[in-house]
Motif scaffolding. Structure first.
Motif, short mmCIF file in Angstrom:
data_model
loop_
_atom_site.label_atom_id
_atom_site.label_comp_id
_atom_site.label_asym_id
_atom_site.label_seq_id
_atom_site.Cartn_x
_atom_site.Cartn_y
_atom_site.Cartn_z
N LEU A 192 0.82 -1.21 0.00
CA LEU A 192 0.00 0.00 0.00
C LEU A 192 0.86 1.26 0.00
N GLU A 193 1.95 1.23 0.75
CA GLU A 193 2.75 2.44 0.93
C GLU A 193 3.80 2.62 -0.17
N ASN A 194 4.39 1.50 -0.63
CA ASN A 194 5.59 1.62 -1.49
C ASN A 194 5.50 0.97 -2.86
N GLN A 195 4.62 -0.02 -3.05
CA GLN A 195 4.68 -0.82 -4.28
C GLN A 195 3.61 -0.43 -5.31
N ARG A 196 2.47 0.02 -4.85
CA ARG A 196 1.38 0.26 -5.80
C ARG A 196 1.56 1.60 -6.51
N ASP A 197 0.85 1.73 -7.62
CA ASP A 197 0.83 2.98 -8.38
C ASP A 197 -0.29 3.85 -7.82
N PRO A 198 0.04 4.97 -7.14
CA PRO A 198 -1.02 5.77 -6.51
C PRO A 198 -1.95 6.44 -7.51
N GLU A 199 -1.58 6.45 -8.80
CA GLU A 199 -2.44 7.06 -9.82
C GLU A 199 -3.56 6.12 -10.27
N LYS A 200 -3.42 4.83 -9.91
CA LYS A 200 -4.41 3.84 -10.35
C LYS A 200 -5.21 3.33 -9.16
N PRO A 201 -6.48 2.97 -9.37
CA PRO A 201 -7.19 2.25 -8.32
C PRO A 201 -6.62 0.83 -8.23
N PHE A 202 -6.68 0.23 -7.03
CA PHE A 202 -6.14 -1.13 -6.89
C PHE A 202 -7.24 -2.13 -6.59
N PHE A 203 -7.00 -3.37 -7.04
CA PHE A 203 -7.75 -4.53 -6.56
C PHE A 203 -6.73 -5.44 -5.89
N THR A 204 -6.93 -5.72 -4.62
CA THR A 204 -6.01 -6.61 -3.90
C THR A 204 -6.79 -7.74 -3.25
N TRP A 205 -6.27 -8.95 -3.45
CA TRP A 205 -6.78 -10.15 -2.78
C TRP A 205 -5.81 -10.45 -1.65
N LEU A 206 -6.18 -10.09 -0.43
CA LEU A 206 -5.38 -10.39 0.75
C LEU A 206 -5.90 -11.70 1.32
N SER A 207 -5.13 -12.75 1.10
CA SER A 207 -5.63 -14.13 1.25
C SER A 207 -4.84 -14.88 2.32
N PHE A 208 -5.43 -14.99 3.52
CA PHE A 208 -4.74 -15.65 4.64
C PHE A 208 -4.89 -17.16 4.54
N PRO A 209 -3.78 -17.92 4.67
CA PRO A 209 -3.91 -19.39 4.68
C PRO A 209 -4.55 -19.93 5.96
N ASP A 210 -4.58 -19.13 7.03
CA ASP A 210 -5.20 -19.55 8.29
C ASP A 210 -6.67 -19.14 8.30
N PRO A 211 -7.52 -19.72 9.18
CA PRO A 211 -7.23 -20.68 10.25
C PRO A 211 -7.34 -22.15 9.84
N HIS A 212 -7.08 -22.45 8.58
CA HIS A 212 -6.95 -23.82 8.06
C HIS A 212 -5.86 -24.54 8.84
N THR A 213 -5.87 -25.88 8.78
CA THR A 213 -4.77 -26.64 9.36
C THR A 213 -3.44 -26.18 8.74
N PRO A 214 -2.33 -26.32 9.43
CA PRO A 214 -2.16 -26.90 10.77
C PRO A 214 -2.71 -25.98 11.86
N TYR A 215 -3.45 -26.60 12.81
CA TYR A 215 -4.04 -25.83 13.90
C TYR A 215 -2.95 -25.50 14.92
N GLN A 216 -2.36 -24.35 14.79
CA GLN A 216 -1.33 -23.93 15.74
C GLN A 216 -1.17 -22.42 15.63
N ALA A 217 -0.71 -21.83 16.71
CA ALA A 217 -0.51 -20.38 16.74
C ALA A 217 0.57 -20.07 17.76
N PRO A 218 1.26 -18.94 17.57
CA PRO A 218 2.23 -18.53 18.59
C PRO A 218 1.51 -17.89 19.77
#
Length: 508
Positions: A192-218
């Protein structure tokens, strides 16, 4: 001149049922970031995936077309590169597109799907052509850009000790800052801050692999929820149920799982979700700081559920209980003034036409999803009467009498989890669900009918009850109409130009 169209952010978790969230009635897990998001928009109380497994669900979502239409009927199949996809259309119309997280929908190349050539290879819907920016993440903790970090590698290696048995779970000794959900937050903030082109609108898929297995967390997430306070679903006695349910129960050794163990696994699962929520708080704070939140349509959802002990089952399966199919669905849209909650039915394939509508882009031919952009804008909107969910591959499902080997206990690591095997998904079915009723029809003749008003936990199968014959036949008829309506409209018929309405106007 700067493009004023809205940014589009799709936040998706993997294998998370709606009922895991306080927004859907969970009494023990607080998710403050999602609750703040809901305050700015609307919670859809009844949203459903179109297939209770990762790839078919994601593939149908990104094409706006049902899994049976696009031929993705198993979890290891990807989108046919000849399909038209959401990021592809957005990119063609000037959006900058990004995937940060888990993919499991788009192919890396065009050599691994159907035989034959794509007519225009440069227009193929493959991962690195439809997304301008890609940072992939795996189950465990591996995230592009951090794969060589010793602490992250150690966190990932440890997580796999919880991967290989049905109920494996635990506390990851890593620092949270070196774990996958946190790193995805860092990656998103950098984008958001450094990589995208601020002149264009963005579509971002922020896709978390959790809370699928493996069931563990810090820590602190692994111990955040006291297992003693975790509620359990009511017990399902399997009476009058399709045999596949008992098969799955036995193949994951769920007949050997006691309530204490189930509560511990659920508590870890909830901790994983809270870790994601805290990450989203950081991401949204960065969006606020950059001044882009007020021009961004944000959707939060999951690709399918996790039964988490409901119906005597763990993870996902070739069945249609709400624990597998009912997903969270929160939408924050600029200028939204409507209700904070709605019981309008939505399906994941509705995301593609809705996002295109919000961006002012024509919806491509062949899309089967229904845009709810009118609803978000406060205009007249006719909601769905029902949703349809599909599952399974052609063939006869495994029977209890066919079982020869299975795990002896929930931590038996010799056979892996049942839902990972192709055999678990043999046996096609379709489900039609209204707010009041659910009918599941399986190709081998099995069936289920649930009165959701009086039996919301889907414990009593009314399929063969003569009292409900007219309800069942009415739903069967609706499913037949749906099947005819859904049949693929592509390729479009352009062979004959003459049509009756044109002829008629010339002779009036």
């Amino acid at each position: 001149m700067m493009d004023s169209r809205p940014n589009l952010l799709l936040i998706q978790t993997d294998q998370q049922t709606a009922k895991t969230l306080s927004l859907y009635g969970n009494p023990v897990l607080q998710t403050p970031a999602l609750e703040r998001l809901a305050e700015r928009g609307v919670v859809f109380e009844f949203a459903f995936c179109n297939y209770p497994a990762c790839s078919p669900s994601r593939s149908s979502m990104f094409t706006g077309r049902y899994a049976s239409t696009i031929g993705v009927h198993a979890n290891h199949m990807m989108i046919n590169p000849a399909e038209v996809t959401l990021p592809q259309v957005l990119k063609e119309h000037g959006y900058q597109t990004a995937l940060i997280g888990k993919n499991h929908a788009f192919m890396e190349n065009t050599k691994t799907y159907y035989p034959g050539e794509i007519v225009e290879p440069e227009k193929a819907s493959v991962l690195r052509q439809v997304f301008d920016y890609v940072r992939l993440a795996d189950h465990g903790h591996m995230v592009d850009g951090y794969r060589d970090d010793p602490e992250t590698k150690a966190a990932h290696a440890w997580s796999h000790t919880c991967w290989v048995s049905p109920m494996g779970h635990g506390t990851n000794p890593a620092r949270p800052e070196k774990c996958g959900s946190y790193l995805l937050g860092d990656t998103m903030m950098d984008y958001l801050e450094n990589q995208r082109d601020p002149e264009k609108p963005f579509f971002t898929w922020l896709s978390f692999p959790d809370p699928h297995t493996p069931y563990q967390a810090p820590e602190p997430y692994a111990s955040m929820i006291d297992p003693a306070e975790v509620p359990l679903p009511p017990k399902d006695k399997f009476e009058g149920k399709p045999e596949r349910q008992l098969v799955a129960h036995l193949m994951d050794a769920m007949d050997t799982v006691d309530d204490d163990l189930m509560r511990k696994v659920r508590a870890i699962h909830y901790g994983m979700i809270r870790f994601i929520d805290d990450t989203l708080a950081r991401v949204i704070a960065k969006m606020d700081e950059l001044g882009i939140t007020d021009n961004t349509v944000i959707v939060f959802t999951s690709d399918h559920g996790d039964s988490m002990g409901a119906h005597g089952l763990i993870q996902k399966h070739n069945m249609f209980y709400d624990s597998f199919t009912h997903v969270p669905f929160i939408v924050a849209s600029p200028g939204y003034k409507g209700d904070k909650r709605t019981n309008h039915l939505v399906e994941l394939i509705d995301i593609m036409p809705t996002f295109l509508d919000m961006a002012g882009i024509p919806i491509p031919p062949g899309v089967q999803g229904k845009s709810f952009a009118f609803y978000l804008r406060g205009q007249d909107y006719t909601p769905r009467e029902y949703v349809v969910i599909e599952s399974g591959e052609v063939g006869e499902p495994l029977r209890v009498s066919d079982i020869t080997v299975r795990p002896e206990h929930p931590f038996d690591d010799r056979y892996f989890v049942w839902c990972a095997y192709r055999d678990a998904w043999v046996g096609k079915g379709k489900s039609i669900r209204t707010l009041e009723w659910k009918l599941n029809i399986y190709a081998n003749g099995e069936g289920e009918l649930y009165d959701l008003m009086n039996d919301p936990n889907e414990l009593h199968n009314c399929f063969d009850d003569p009292t409900f014959t007219s309800i069942r036949s009415g739903l069967e008829r609706k499913l037949l109409y749906w099947t005819m309506e859904k049949e693929d409209r592509l390729p479009l018929n352009t062979t004959v130009k003459l049509n009756y309405s044109e002829v008629k106007t010339k002779h009036v």
